[in-house]
Write a protein that holds these residues in place. Structure first.
Motif, PDB file in Angstrom:
ATOM      1  N   GLU A 206       5.175   9.087   2.019  1.00  0.00           N
ATOM      2  CA  GLU A 206       3.816   9.641   1.885  1.00  0.00           C
ATOM      3  C   GLU A 206       2.804   8.549   1.587  1.00  0.00           C
ATOM      4  O   GLU A 206       1.720   8.500   2.178  1.00  0.00           O
ATOM      5  CB  GLU A 206       3.795  10.694   0.783  1.00  0.00           C
ATOM      6  CG  GLU A 206       4.453  12.004   1.160  1.00  0.00           C
ATOM      7  CD  GLU A 206       4.325  13.020   0.036  1.00  0.00           C
ATOM      8  OE1 GLU A 206       3.208  13.182  -0.495  1.00  0.00           O
ATOM      9  OE2 GLU A 206       5.345  13.635  -0.317  1.00  0.00           O
ATOM     10  N   SER A 207       3.139   7.664   0.654  1.00  0.00           N
ATOM     11  CA  SER A 207       2.189   6.606   0.292  1.00  0.00           C
ATOM     12  C   SER A 207       1.986   5.637   1.447  1.00  0.00           C
ATOM     13  O   SER A 207       0.886   5.116   1.650  1.00  0.00           O
ATOM     14  CB  SER A 207       2.673   5.858  -0.953  1.00  0.00           C
ATOM     15  OG  SER A 207       3.858   5.126  -0.690  1.00  0.00           O
ATOM     16  N   GLU A 208       3.054   5.399   2.251  1.00  0.00           N
ATOM     17  CA  GLU A 208       2.926   4.495   3.390  1.00  0.00           C
ATOM     18  C   GLU A 208       2.074   5.113   4.497  1.00  0.00           C
ATOM     19  O   GLU A 208       1.278   4.430   5.145  1.00  0.00           O
ATOM     20  CB  GLU A 208       4.314   4.140   3.945  1.00  0.00           C
ATOM     21  CG  GLU A 208       5.137   3.237   3.045  1.00  0.00           C
ATOM     22  CD  GLU A 208       4.524   1.859   2.873  1.00  0.00           C
ATOM     23  OE1 GLU A 208       4.118   1.267   3.890  1.00  0.00           O
ATOM     24  OE2 GLU A 208       4.422   1.391   1.731  1.00  0.00           O
ATOM     25  N   LEU A 209       2.228   6.426   4.726  1.00  0.00           N
ATOM     26  CA  LEU A 209       1.484   7.082   5.795  1.00  0.00           C
ATOM     27  C   LEU A 209       0.051   7.404   5.389  1.00  0.00           C
ATOM     28  O   LEU A 209      -0.883   7.197   6.167  1.00  0.00           O
ATOM     29  CB  LEU A 209       2.201   8.368   6.222  1.00  0.00           C
ATOM     30  CG  LEU A 209       3.417   8.223   7.137  1.00  0.00           C
ATOM     31  CD1 LEU A 209       4.053   9.582   7.365  1.00  0.00           C
ATOM     32  CD2 LEU A 209       3.033   7.598   8.468  1.00  0.00           C
ATOM     33  N   GLY A 211      -1.517   6.443   2.353  1.00  0.00           N
ATOM     34  CA  GLY A 211      -2.173   5.521   1.449  1.00  0.00           C
ATOM     35  C   GLY A 211      -2.328   6.125   0.066  1.00  0.00           C
ATOM     36  O   GLY A 211      -1.918   7.256  -0.194  1.00  0.00           O
ATOM     37  N   TYR A 212      -2.929   5.365  -0.835  1.00  0.00           N
ATOM     38  CA  TYR A 212      -3.132   5.881  -2.199  1.00  0.00           C
ATOM     39  C   TYR A 212      -4.367   5.256  -2.821  1.00  0.00           C
ATOM     40  O   TYR A 212      -4.878   4.233  -2.358  1.00  0.00           O
ATOM     41  CB  TYR A 212      -1.898   5.626  -3.063  1.00  0.00           C
ATOM     42  CG  TYR A 212      -1.450   4.183  -3.151  1.00  0.00           C
ATOM     43  CD1 TYR A 212      -2.090   3.254  -3.989  1.00  0.00           C
ATOM     44  CD2 TYR A 212      -0.365   3.735  -2.397  1.00  0.00           C
ATOM     45  CE1 TYR A 212      -1.666   1.953  -4.070  1.00  0.00           C
ATOM     46  CE2 TYR A 212       0.066   2.425  -2.461  1.00  0.00           C
ATOM     47  CZ  TYR A 212      -0.592   1.529  -3.306  1.00  0.00           C
ATOM     48  OH  TYR A 212      -0.177   0.226  -3.373  1.00  0.00           O
ATOM     49  N   LYS A 213      -4.831   5.913  -3.876  1.00  0.00           N
ATOM     50  CA  LYS A 213      -5.981   5.440  -4.632  1.00  0.00           C
ATOM     51  C   LYS A 213      -5.513   4.698  -5.878  1.00  0.00           C
ATOM     52  O   LYS A 213      -4.407   4.922  -6.385  1.00  0.00           O
ATOM     53  CB  LYS A 213      -6.874   6.618  -5.035  1.00  0.00           C
ATOM     54  CG  LYS A 213      -7.517   7.342  -3.862  1.00  0.00           C
ATOM     55  CD  LYS A 213      -8.516   6.436  -3.147  1.00  0.00           C
ATOM     56  CE  LYS A 213      -9.236   7.162  -2.015  1.00  0.00           C
ATOM     57  NZ  LYS A 213     -10.209   6.283  -1.333  1.00  0.00           N
ATOM     58  N   GLN A 222      -5.050  -0.996  -7.086  1.00  0.00           N
ATOM     59  CA  GLN A 222      -6.197  -0.869  -6.191  1.00  0.00           C
ATOM     60  C   GLN A 222      -5.864   0.067  -5.031  1.00  0.00           C
ATOM     61  O   GLN A 222      -4.701   0.371  -4.782  1.00  0.00           O
ATOM     62  CB  GLN A 222      -6.610  -2.241  -5.653  1.00  0.00           C
ATOM     63  CG  GLN A 222      -5.502  -2.973  -4.918  1.00  0.00           C
ATOM     64  CD  GLN A 222      -5.911  -4.381  -4.516  1.00  0.00           C
ATOM     65  OE1 GLN A 222      -6.951  -4.870  -4.928  1.00  0.00           O
ATOM     66  NE2 GLN A 222      -5.103  -5.027  -3.697  1.00  0.00           N
ATOM     67  N   ASP A 223      -6.904   0.499  -4.332  1.00  0.00           N
ATOM     68  CA  ASP A 223      -6.693   1.383  -3.193  1.00  0.00           C
ATOM     69  C   ASP A 223      -5.889   0.665  -2.108  1.00  0.00           C
ATOM     70  O   ASP A 223      -6.031  -0.547  -1.902  1.00  0.00           O
ATOM     71  CB  ASP A 223      -8.039   1.801  -2.593  1.00  0.00           C
ATOM     72  CG  ASP A 223      -8.839   2.688  -3.529  1.00  0.00           C
ATOM     73  OD1 ASP A 223      -8.308   3.028  -4.602  1.00  0.00           O
ATOM     74  OD2 ASP A 223      -9.986   3.033  -3.178  1.00  0.00           O
ATOM     75  N   LYS A 224      -5.041   1.444  -1.431  1.00  0.00           N
ATOM     76  CA  LYS A 224      -4.288   0.897  -0.306  1.00  0.00           C
ATOM     77  C   LYS A 224      -4.334   1.889   0.846  1.00  0.00           C
ATOM     78  O   LYS A 224      -3.936   3.038   0.700  1.00  0.00           O
ATOM     79  CB  LYS A 224      -2.828   0.641  -0.691  1.00  0.00           C
ATOM     80  CG  LYS A 224      -1.996   0.096   0.469  1.00  0.00           C
ATOM     81  CD  LYS A 224      -0.522   0.008   0.136  1.00  0.00           C
ATOM     82  CE  LYS A 224       0.283  -0.418   1.362  1.00  0.00           C
ATOM     83  NZ  LYS A 224       1.741  -0.454   1.103  1.00  0.00           N
ATOM     84  N   GLY A 265      -3.381  10.564  -5.057  1.00  0.00           N
ATOM     85  CA  GLY A 265      -4.344  10.299  -6.122  1.00  0.00           C
ATOM     86  C   GLY A 265      -5.780  10.488  -5.705  1.00  0.00           C
ATOM     87  O   GLY A 265      -6.696  10.270  -6.506  1.00  0.00           O
ATOM     88  N   GLY A 266      -6.016  10.905  -4.463  1.00  0.00           N
ATOM     89  CA  GLY A 266      -7.382  11.078  -3.978  1.00  0.00           C
ATOM     90  C   GLY A 266      -7.880  12.501  -4.189  1.00  0.00           C
ATOM     91  O   GLY A 266      -7.105  13.426  -4.423  1.00  0.00           O
ATOM     92  N   ILE A 267      -9.192  12.689  -4.094  1.00  0.00           N
ATOM     93  CA  ILE A 267      -9.792  14.015  -4.247  1.00  0.00           C
ATOM     94  C   ILE A 267     -10.584  14.408  -2.989  1.00  0.00           C
ATOM     95  O   ILE A 267     -11.046  15.527  -2.873  1.00  0.00           O
ATOM     96  CB  ILE A 267     -10.725  14.067  -5.478  1.00  0.00           C
ATOM     97  CG1 ILE A 267     -11.810  13.002  -5.368  1.00  0.00           C
ATOM     98  CG2 ILE A 267      -9.926  13.892  -6.765  1.00  0.00           C
ATOM     99  CD1 ILE A 267     -12.854  13.084  -6.477  1.00  0.00           C
ATOM    100  N   LYS A 268     -10.699  13.474  -2.045  1.00  0.00           N
ATOM    101  CA  LYS A 268     -11.462  13.731  -0.835  1.00  0.00           C
ATOM    102  C   LYS A 268     -10.583  13.476   0.380  1.00  0.00           C
ATOM    103  O   LYS A 268      -9.950  12.417   0.506  1.00  0.00           O
ATOM    104  CB  LYS A 268     -12.698  12.831  -0.774  1.00  0.00           C
ATOM    105  CG  LYS A 268     -13.595  13.097   0.429  1.00  0.00           C
ATOM    106  CD  LYS A 268     -14.820  12.189   0.404  1.00  0.00           C
ATOM    107  CE  LYS A 268     -15.703  12.451   1.623  1.00  0.00           C
ATOM    108  NZ  LYS A 268     -16.892  11.556   1.631  1.00  0.00           N
TER     109      LYS A 268
END
Length: 466
Positions: A206-209, A211-213, A222-224, A265-268
């Motif tokens: 999930e994080s690879e596809l 990304g994350y905040k 940091q964001d990736k 970790g995102g909201i948008k």
């Protein structure tokens, strides 16, 4: 220099700039002294970059490794016409050319260097492959009917933005096929990104596809951006999709339907403009029946399906693939392996290839480690393919020459096509792309004894060609 000589030289320059053949000259130090417009176009190297450089730095030809026609012309003081070779252009593409060379002399006959003319034979080679039944699409090459059918529909599939499911055993070239679809599409100038979904656990996938905040988890400083963001405007290949969990499949289905995702970790939510291709070495239809793959996701990705045949079902491609691997490894490793001996080819033709094309490539790479020059022999092959000392030799009934091997392959292909068409000769000839009389000649030449039926009798059941 007199006015007359200047005028002659000016006319010569105009002529050289007007012809479609590349022309260049070198001095005794092998540095390029002149380079015409066609030479620029064929090599992709501008004239101001070529002049003054060593000729092998510009052309990177296999002829430079020891059979240089230009060197022979200057050494033997005579011309050589139409030697076939290839060069690697500025885009690192292999360009087949024909070469003619001659010594460059002054008015007194003194050799000043050499002159070479060369012609781009790409169109000729493509026509020759077409006439010989060889088909090429991107990095894929084949002469099998099954692959021809795939190559025929690729341009139309590439034009659409529909999701494509690519099925095939491990090593059959699913990622190469996906890359060919991308290269044929309007997204070709945008990124092509591939990820092996079966190699990562759900959370990491999930994080690879997506990304994350920053702060989404420990060490997320940091964001990736994820692979979907990196592929924006282009194509993403989700390889080995059948290995993912049902929980992840639900999240992926939502992305396919809504064309947006939420980074960890995102909201948008983030909108995406990406073409999605999926690949698997498993039978997803059976997995749906067994309840291990979501039915709704299967129907969402199975808009267009391409099934790559295993190498054991397209053995007629083995000699083509071997030639391609040898050619590529010669360039990469600076070797001059000249091909493969008939006994070694016979052994490779008889192998079943559970690892498919990837296994064949690894076998040739193994042979390259042991073979420094000349053709690849039996003793260069891996131990499981190599005949140990004292073992029985293959039966004399097996093909032992290149022509016999080709005939055996042709016999196998024709018999398979006849069986598929219930021995209807006309339908078989059409499937194989040849005239009926040509098929009859081949049947006679190969001494094939066929049943009396011809597939046109009442009650025959010809299979439908997909």
């Amino acid at each position: 220099m007199t006015t007359k000589n200047k005028s002659i030289n000016g006319v010569t320059d105009i002529i050289l700039e007007s012809i479609s053949d590349g022309v260049f000259t070198v001095n005794h130090e092998w540095r390029i002294m002149s380079f015409n417009r066609a030479a620029e176009e064929i090599t992709g190297v501008p004239r101001d970059e070529a002049i003054g450089r060593y000729c092998w730095e510009v052309f990177r030809s296999n002829m430079c490794e020891g059979n240089c026609a230009l060197r022979r012309s200057m050494k033997e003081n005579r011309s050589f016409v139409s030697s076939s070779t290839y060069i690697i252009n500025s885009d690192k593409k292999r360009i087949p050319i024909s070469v003619s060379t001659a010594p460059l002399k002054d008015e007194s006959g003194k050799i000043l260097g050499g002159v070479e003319t060369f012609r781009d034979n790409t169109v000729v080679e493509e026509l020759r492959r077409e006439l010989s039944g060889t088909f090429r699409q991107g990095d894929m090459i084949s002469c099998s009917h099954a692959m021809k059918k795939i190559f025929a529909v690729l341009p139309q599939i590439a034009e659409s933005d529909s999701t494509v499911l690519i099925e095939g055993e491990t090593g059959t070239g699913k990622e190469i096929l996906a890359k060919s679809l991308h290269d044929l599409s309007s997204r070709r100038d945008k990124p092509f990104v591939a990820i092996n979904c079966g190699a990562l656990p759900d959370t990491l996938l999930e994080s690879e596809l997506f990304g994350y905040k920053a702060g989404a988890f420990t060490n997320a400083a940091q964001d990736k951006p994820g692979y979907f963001s990196l592929a924006e405007g282009g194509t993403i290949l989700l390889d080995e999709l059948g290995e993912t969990s049902p929980a992840f499949q639900v999240k992926l289905l939502r992305v396919l339907e809504e064309r947006e995702f939420l980074p960890l970790g995102g909201i948008k939510k983030v909108k995406i403009n990406v073409r999605i291709l999926a690949a698997t070495n498993r039978n997803l239809e059976e997995m749906v029946t067994q309840g291990t793959f979501r039915r709704d996701l299967y129907y969402r990705i199975n808009i267009v399906r391409l099934a790559l045949p295993p190498l054991r079902d397209r053995k007629e491609d083995i000699p083509l693939l071997i030639d391609r691997f040898i050619d590529r490894m010669n360039r990469l490793r600076g070797k001059a392996v000249s091909g493969i001996e008939s006994e070694a080819l016979e052994r490779l033709m008889a192998h079943n290839y559970p690892g498919n094309i990837r296994e064949l490539e690894n076998i040739i790479e193994h042979a390259f480690i042991l073979c420094t020059q000349g053709p690849i022999g039996l003793h260069h092959l891996p131990s499981h393919l190599n005949t140990p000392a004292g073992s029985p030799r293959p039966s004399p009934a097996h093909p032992s020459s290149m022509s016999q091997i080709q005939q055996a392959t042709e016999r196998e292909v024709i018999l398979a096509a006849l069986e598929r068409n219930n021995y209807n000769r006309l339908a078989t000839a059409k499937e194989l792309g040849m005239h009926k009389s040509t098929l009859f000649r081949k049947l006679k030449k190969l001494q094939l004894d066929l049943p009396d039926i011809d597939g046109r009798t009442v009650g025959s059941h010809n299979p439908t060609v997909a």
